[in-house]
Design a protein around this motif. Structure first.
Motif, PDB file in Angstrom:
ATOM      1  N   ARG A   1     -11.418 -10.718  12.241  1.00 34.49           N
ATOM      2  CA  ARG A   1     -12.619 -11.075  11.494  1.00 34.49           C
ATOM      3  C   ARG A   1     -12.830 -12.570  11.689  1.00 34.49           C
ATOM      4  O   ARG A   1     -11.903 -13.290  12.056  1.00 34.49           O
ATOM      5  CB  ARG A   1     -12.492 -10.721  10.018  1.00 34.49           C
ATOM      6  CG  ARG A   1     -12.284  -9.213   9.778  1.00 34.49           C
ATOM      7  CD  ARG A   1     -12.185  -8.886   8.299  1.00 34.49           C
ATOM      8  NE  ARG A   1     -11.702  -7.519   8.085  1.00 34.49           N
ATOM      9  CZ  ARG A   1     -12.480  -6.448   7.966  1.00 34.49           C
ATOM     10  NH1 ARG A   1     -13.788  -6.599   8.050  1.00 34.49           N
ATOM     11  NH2 ARG A   1     -11.966  -5.262   7.782  1.00 34.49           N
ATOM     12  N   TRP A   2     -14.059 -13.009  11.423  1.00 34.64           N
ATOM     13  CA  TRP A   2     -14.369 -14.398  11.761  1.00 34.64           C
ATOM     14  C   TRP A   2     -13.437 -15.374  11.054  1.00 34.64           C
ATOM     15  O   TRP A   2     -12.958 -16.328  11.673  1.00 34.64           O
ATOM     16  CB  TRP A   2     -15.830 -14.703  11.397  1.00 34.64           C
ATOM     17  CG  TRP A   2     -16.225 -16.111  11.765  1.00 34.64           C
ATOM     18  CD1 TRP A   2     -16.229 -17.204  10.968  1.00 34.64           C
ATOM     19  CD2 TRP A   2     -16.641 -16.553  13.055  1.00 34.64           C
ATOM     20  NE1 TRP A   2     -16.629 -18.302  11.657  1.00 34.64           N
ATOM     21  CE2 TRP A   2     -16.903 -17.932  12.955  1.00 34.64           C
ATOM     22  CE3 TRP A   2     -16.842 -15.924  14.285  1.00 34.64           C
ATOM     23  CZ2 TRP A   2     -17.337 -18.703  14.040  1.00 34.64           C
ATOM     24  CZ3 TRP A   2     -17.281 -16.685  15.362  1.00 34.64           C
ATOM     25  CH2 TRP A   2     -17.518 -18.051  15.231  1.00 34.64           C
ATOM     26  N   HIS A   3     -13.166 -15.140   9.779  1.00 32.96           N
ATOM     27  CA  HIS A   3     -12.325 -16.092   9.050  1.00 32.96           C
ATOM     28  C   HIS A   3     -10.861 -16.020   9.495  1.00 32.96           C
ATOM     29  O   HIS A   3     -10.063 -16.894   9.122  1.00 32.96           O
ATOM     30  CB  HIS A   3     -12.421 -15.833   7.544  1.00 32.96           C
ATOM     31  CG  HIS A   3     -11.870 -14.512   7.113  1.00 32.96           C
ATOM     32  ND1 HIS A   3     -12.589 -13.345   7.198  1.00 32.96           N
ATOM     33  CD2 HIS A   3     -10.652 -14.177   6.592  1.00 32.96           C
ATOM     34  CE1 HIS A   3     -11.856 -12.342   6.745  1.00 32.96           C
ATOM     35  NE2 HIS A   3     -10.684 -12.818   6.371  1.00 32.96           N
ATOM     36  N   GLU A   4     -10.499 -14.993  10.278  1.00 31.08           N
ATOM     37  CA  GLU A   4      -9.128 -14.869  10.768  1.00 31.08           C
ATOM     38  C   GLU A   4      -8.938 -15.499  12.140  1.00 31.08           C
ATOM     39  O   GLU A   4      -7.808 -15.623  12.611  1.00 31.08           O
ATOM     40  CB  GLU A   4      -8.732 -13.393  10.832  1.00 31.08           C
ATOM     41  CG  GLU A   4      -8.718 -12.695   9.472  1.00 31.08           C
ATOM     42  CD  GLU A   4      -8.513 -11.206   9.603  1.00 31.08           C
ATOM     43  OE1 GLU A   4      -8.518 -10.703  10.760  1.00 31.08           O
ATOM     44  OE2 GLU A   4      -8.360 -10.524   8.582  1.00 31.08           O
ATOM     45  N   LEU A   5     -10.014 -15.881  12.800  1.00 28.84           N
ATOM     46  CA  LEU A   5      -9.910 -16.477  14.127  1.00 28.84           C
ATOM     47  C   LEU A   5      -9.293 -17.863  14.060  1.00 28.84           C
ATOM     48  O   LEU A   5      -9.519 -18.623  13.105  1.00 28.84           O
ATOM     49  CB  LEU A   5     -11.301 -16.576  14.774  1.00 28.84           C
ATOM     50  CG  LEU A   5     -12.052 -15.276  15.078  1.00 28.84           C
ATOM     51  CD1 LEU A   5     -13.432 -15.612  15.636  1.00 28.84           C
ATOM     52  CD2 LEU A   5     -11.278 -14.408  16.058  1.00 28.84           C
ATOM     53  N   THR A   6      -8.542 -18.189  15.083  1.00 35.71           N
ATOM     54  CA  THR A   6      -8.062 -19.555  15.195  1.00 35.71           C
ATOM     55  C   THR A   6      -9.207 -20.454  15.637  1.00 35.71           C
ATOM     56  O   THR A   6     -10.274 -19.975  16.067  1.00 35.71           O
ATOM     57  CB  THR A   6      -6.929 -19.641  16.216  1.00 35.71           C
ATOM     58  OG1 THR A   6      -7.456 -19.307  17.520  1.00 35.71           O
ATOM     59  CG2 THR A   6      -5.804 -18.667  15.875  1.00 35.71           C
ATOM     60  N   VAL A   7      -8.986 -21.754  15.527  1.00 37.52           N
ATOM     61  CA  VAL A   7     -10.035 -22.693  15.935  1.00 37.52           C
ATOM     62  C   VAL A   7     -10.377 -22.506  17.399  1.00 37.52           C
ATOM     63  O   VAL A   7     -11.549 -22.519  17.808  1.00 37.52           O
ATOM     64  CB  VAL A   7      -9.578 -24.137  15.655  1.00 37.52           C
ATOM     65  CG1 VAL A   7     -10.602 -25.133  16.210  1.00 37.52           C
ATOM     66  CG2 VAL A   7      -9.377 -24.369  14.165  1.00 37.52           C
ATOM     67  N   ALA A   8      -9.362 -22.277  18.233  1.00 40.38           N
ATOM     68  CA  ALA A   8      -9.582 -22.098  19.669  1.00 40.38           C
ATOM     69  C   ALA A   8     -10.368 -20.816  19.938  1.00 40.38           C
ATOM     70  O   ALA A   8     -11.283 -20.796  20.771  1.00 40.38           O
ATOM     71  CB  ALA A   8      -8.245 -22.070  20.402  1.00 40.38           C
ATOM     72  N   GLN A   9     -10.050 -19.741  19.225  1.00 38.90           N
ATOM     73  CA  GLN A   9     -10.762 -18.484  19.427  1.00 38.90           C
ATOM     74  C   GLN A   9     -12.220 -18.600  18.973  1.00 38.90           C
ATOM     75  O   GLN A   9     -13.130 -18.133  19.670  1.00 38.90           O
ATOM     76  CB  GLN A   9     -10.062 -17.362  18.663  1.00 38.90           C
ATOM     77  CG  GLN A   9      -8.736 -16.936  19.258  1.00 38.90           C
ATOM     78  CD  GLN A   9      -8.039 -15.908  18.383  1.00 38.90           C
ATOM     79  OE1 GLN A   9      -8.125 -15.962  17.150  1.00 38.90           O
ATOM     80  NE2 GLN A   9      -7.320 -14.990  19.016  1.00 38.90           N
ATOM     81  N   ALA A  10     -12.422 -19.208  17.815  1.00 46.16           N
ATOM     82  CA  ALA A  10     -13.793 -19.372  17.328  1.00 46.16           C
ATOM     83  C   ALA A  10     -14.608 -20.225  18.295  1.00 46.16           C
ATOM     84  O   ALA A  10     -15.792 -19.941  18.553  1.00 46.16           O
ATOM     85  CB  ALA A  10     -13.788 -20.007  15.942  1.00 46.16           C
ATOM     86  N   SER A  11     -14.007 -21.254  18.851  1.00 49.57           N
ATOM     87  CA  SER A  11     -14.711 -22.105  19.811  1.00 49.57           C
ATOM     88  C   SER A  11     -15.107 -21.315  21.049  1.00 49.57           C
ATOM     89  O   SER A  11     -16.201 -21.493  21.600  1.00 49.57           O
ATOM     90  CB  SER A  11     -13.829 -23.300  20.204  1.00 49.57           C
ATOM     91  OG  SER A  11     -13.522 -24.091  19.074  1.00 49.57           O
ATOM     92  N   GLN A  12     -14.217 -20.434  21.502  1.00 47.38           N
ATOM     93  CA  GLN A  12     -14.535 -19.622  22.674  1.00 47.38           C
ATOM     94  C   GLN A  12     -15.688 -18.657  22.390  1.00 47.38           C
ATOM     95  O   GLN A  12     -16.565 -18.459  23.224  1.00 47.38           O
ATOM     96  CB  GLN A  12     -13.302 -18.836  23.114  1.00 47.38           C
ATOM     97  CG  GLN A  12     -12.201 -19.701  23.734  1.00 47.38           C
ATOM     98  CD  GLN A  12     -11.093 -18.845  24.305  1.00 47.38           C
ATOM     99  OE1 GLN A  12     -11.287 -18.135  25.290  1.00 47.38           O
ATOM    100  NE2 GLN A  12      -9.917 -18.914  23.686  1.00 47.38           N
TER     101      GLN A  12
END
Length: 836
Positions: free
Chosen positions: A630-641
């Motif tokens: 889920r979006w709030h579970e993504l790491t910073v690197a994953q969210a950036s990708q």
């Protein structure tokens, strides 16, 4: 995905020409009588010369031409020959449109018979009444003298009113209300003989229609009484406002209510003729009006009528500001002649020289009708509850005040500088009084003495046009105010989610998105999510309602929209909701298809699943994994990708990103939305999908695909891989339905394609072709077909066909709310290049 090469331009042109031919053939097959009448009108007008303005009155009917002269054949020629070019064009258009609609209701044979019967009956009865009225001395001043009538619209009016009895409830009311309003408008104000003959034929046709419809089952159609009241009063105000204009255009009019036109003229011809022999206090004013006549004073004279027409537009939408304007103008118009009688400016000596009836009709038109209509507005004031915002009201008040100040100051200065252009010396007080008077129509000013006026130069120009400029600003401000209304509360989004979890269809989660509002029933058990675009409320997906209460929800939401002056429409609804809407008299048009996978028993085994199984096995063999998050579970690197993938997708198109029912990055942040990522061996995210839940009795039983993005330089087959993994893993979790969401403007491949579609359906198909190069809806739909889905048609349901243009524009604004001019140009260019 491979796509078929585009068709060559010659082939596309040939296809369009074939489509046009098919439409023409279909029209000719369904409306032979309308076509015959159209040809007859043009041929007779050309043969008699009336098509290019020659006098054809020898073929006309009337008391003297038909009865006294014994030319009975004029009862037929008067129904086929128009009397002018304008009459020929208008008759032709009416024959091709409303007569064609009446023919589809009555049948061709009955339409042909009724055209002759009702036309002759209307002329015969009308001529008889005309002759009888002329024998009464008191009615002679308001009865048209003998002018032979040529009017093909007379039989058309009779047939249309007869056919109205067989029309659906919506169109039956519309045909009768609008039809008789227009017919009465011309009869009562213009007053020419053909207007009365036309009205007579319509009344006879109405009686004949009631006989034809006897014993027919009438389908009830829900319509709010609020809407009916608004429409009726708006129509009456429009008639009162446009009637004197019709009389003015027709040379002063001869109708019984045309006497009111004197209040809206620049000057009084009869009074001026008396001024030559008898000195009266108002002669100077009339001479001033005569000497300064022109387009500006003419527009200033009809300002009250323009305000009534503007207020009628707002009354139809339930605007309180329109109610105030209409009430003010009607009361002022009625009080004006009363004040003129009391102060001696207007003198009436009734029952002299057989003119008593004329004065009675004058009082009816000038005083009784405006006051009666104003009283009706007061009684129905609760129906006009749509108020403007306080900020908008203050803005309009400030604009009108500043406009008056600026215009008045300008006029005063120009008059002061150009004093020599006046016929006499003026004091400052004279200039001030003259300035104030130029902001009112001539009928509303009543000077105590002579009136000064300029003869030439800038002073004359300002004298003629400054008042018109001010009222133009007022009208513009009122129209602007109509658009600035107080919006009701958007509704509690948390309550909508609670109802959603109780039970929802596959697209119900769309109602939680930002920008949607929510309507709730009184007991908060039913809900509708809607997007407000202008004055159109687009309900998103199916209503949320307990079993058996969906029709109640539909009616409640529709009444709520009418109360606030909105046009309701249901967008992307399934067949279950559509059936309930059809039962209530709504119409519909397909707008897409939802593709749904039934998960129980799904294995991807067999040759038919090869196109899905190959990308799945290849991706797994190469080390790609499907990761739920889920979006709030993504790491910073994953969210950036994920953000980078989305930005790359948007930038690659240089086109406006669509919304409404198409999710964007913002919708991924919802905590109820799950993400499925395609992650490579090097931990690089290659593709991302989002999945929205749907519930049954509080349990999640389905998921709906929304967001789909992949890297442009990534490996092929990533989307097939993610969807296949989602289907298998969600099946293991107990889900029974996997929706791949809707494909806009697509056709159900399981249903036969209509080879001769309705015009609106043809337009939607053409629109799909145009948008395909930009957004690839058809390509996406073909891609989803790989998963052997079950197809569920999606429809747009609407209540009134005349509202379709506004609804279509609202859908466009909903999908592209923030598109810039550059982006719209890019969209048009991409669509055009794709069509080449």
């Amino acid at each position: 995905m491979s796509e078929a090469p585009p068709s060559p331009p010659v082939e596309r042109a040939s296809t369009r020409l074939d489509a046009v031919r098919a439409i023409v053939r279909r029209y000719a097959r369904e409306n032979p009588v309308a076509l015959i009448v159209s040809v007859l009108i043009v041929a007779s007008a050309a043969a008699t010369g009336s098509l290019w303005g020659e006098d054809a009155s020898a073929w006309g009917a009337g008391p003297l031409a038909t009865f006294a002269s014994g030319r009975w054949w004029t009862l037929l020629t008067a129904l086929a020959i128009p009397d002018s070019t304008v009459d020929a064009v208008s008759s032709l258009l009416l024959a091709l449109t409303v007569l064609a609609y009446a023919e589809r209701l009555l049948g061709s044979r009955r339409t042909g018979v009724l055209l002759v019967v009702l036309g002759i009956a209307g002329l015969t009865v009308g001529i008889g009444l005309h002759a009888a009225a002329w024998t009464l001395t008191d009615l002679r001043p308001v009865v048209a003298a003998e002018v032979p009538v040529l009017d093909p619209t007379t039989p058309i009016a009779g047939v249309v009113m007869a056919a109205s009895a067989l029309a659906p409830t919506l169109w039956r009311r519309r045909l009768r209300l609008v039809g008789f309003a227009l017919l009465a408008l011309f009869a009562l104000y213009a007053g020419d003989a053909d207007s009365w003959y036309r009205l007579t034929a319509a009344v006879i046709g109405l009686a004949v229609g009631s006989v034809l419809a006897r014993g027919r089952e009438r389908r009830s159609w829900h319509r709010s009484s609020t809407r009916e009241t608004r429409t009726l009063l708006a129509l009456l105000v429009a008639v009162v406002g446009s009637g004197p204009i019709v009389a003015l255009v027709s040379g002063g009019g001869r109708g019984p209510l045309s006497l009111v036109v004197d209040a809206y003229t620049q000057y009084d011809d009869e009074l001026l003729s008396r001024c030559g022999s008898v000195a009266q206090s108002v002669c100077d004013e009339q001479v001033a009006l005569l000497m300064t006549r022109g387009a500006g004073p003419a527009l200033l004279a009809i300002t009250p009528l323009v305000l009534l027409l503007v207020s009628a537009w707002g009354l139809r939408q339930g605007r309180r500001s329109a109610w105030i304007v209409a009430l003010f103008v009607l009361v002022s118009s009625a009080l004006l002649p009363i004040v003129s009688l009391l102060d001696g400016r207007l003198r009436i000596d009734p029952w002299v020289d057989g003119s008593g009836a004329e004065y009675v009709l004058w009082a009816l038109a000038s005083i009784v009708i405006p006051l009666a209509l104003a009283a009706a507005l007061v009684v129905a004031r609760a129906r006009f509850t749509v108020r403007a915002t306080r900020a908008a009201a203050r803005t309009v008040a400030a604009v009108i005040g500043l406009a008056f100040l600026a215009c008045a100051t300008t006029l005063f200065v120009v008059e002061a500088v150009g004093r020599r252009s006046f016929d006499r010396e003026l004091s400052v007080l004279d200039l001030l009084g003259l300035t104030l008077r130029r902001f009112f129509p001539p009928a509303f000013t009543n000077p105590g003495g002579g009136t000064a006026f300029p003869h030439h130069g800038p002073a004359l120009f300002a004298y003629q046009w400054i008042g018109v400029l001010f009222w133009a600003i007022v009208v513009g401000a009122i129209l602007w105010l109509y658009r600035r209304v107080r919006r009701p509360d958007a509704g509690d989004g948390a309550r909508y989610r609670d109802l959603l979890r109780r039970g929802s269809d596959t697209l119900g989660f769309l109602g939680t998105w930002e920008g949607n509002r929510h309507w709730y029933s009184d007991d908060a058990e039913c809900a509708v999510a809607y997007r407000l675009a202008g004055d159109v409320a687009l309900a998103v997906a199916d209503p949320l309602a307990p079993a058996g209460r969906r029709p109640e929800a539909v009616r409640g939401f529709s009444d709520y929209c009418v109360e606030h002056g909105w046009t309701p429409a249901f967008y992307s609804v399934h067949s279950e909701t559509l059936d309930d809407l059809v039962e209530l008299g709504w119409r519909h048009v397909p707008v897409g298809v939802e593709t749904v996978m039934d998960l129980p028993g799904l294995t991807f085994a067999g040759k038919t699943w090869q196109k899905v199984r190959q990308p799945l096995t290849r991706a797994e063999r190469e080390g790609y994994t499907a990761v739920w998050s889920r979006w709030h579970e993504l790491t910073v690197a994953q969210a950036s990708q994920v953000v980078a993938i989305d930005e790359e997708w948007v930038a690659d198109r240089a086109l406006p990103e669509m919304g409404f029912t198409l999710g964007s990055l913002d919708e991924l942040r919802d905590r109820d939305v799950r993400l499925l990522l395609a992650v490579g061996p090097d931990d690089r995210i290659e593709a991302v999908t989002s999945w929205m839940p749907s519930w049954t009795d509080g349990e999640i039983t389905g998921w709906t695909l929304d967001f789909m993005r992949r890297r442009t330089d990534g490996p092929n087959g990533m989307m097939e891989f993610l969807i296949a993994k989602a289907a298998l893993e969600l099946q293991a979790e107990g889900a029974v339905v996997l929706s791949l969401s809707g494909a806009p403007l697509a056709d159900d491949p399981d249903e036969p394609v209509d080879g001769d579609p309705a015009p609106l359906r043809s337009l939607l198909r053409w629109l799909a072709e145009v948008l395909e190069p930009a957004y690839g809806f058809a390509s996406l739909f073909r891609f989803k077909g790989k998963f052997r889905p079950r197809y569920r048609p999606l429809a747009l349901a609407y209540r009134d066909p005349l509202q379709l243009p506004a609804i279509g524009a609202a859908v466009g604004r909903a999908y592209l709310p923030d598109a810039s001019r550059r982006e719209m140009v890019a969209l048009a260019r991409t669509a055009w290049e794709g069509r080449r």
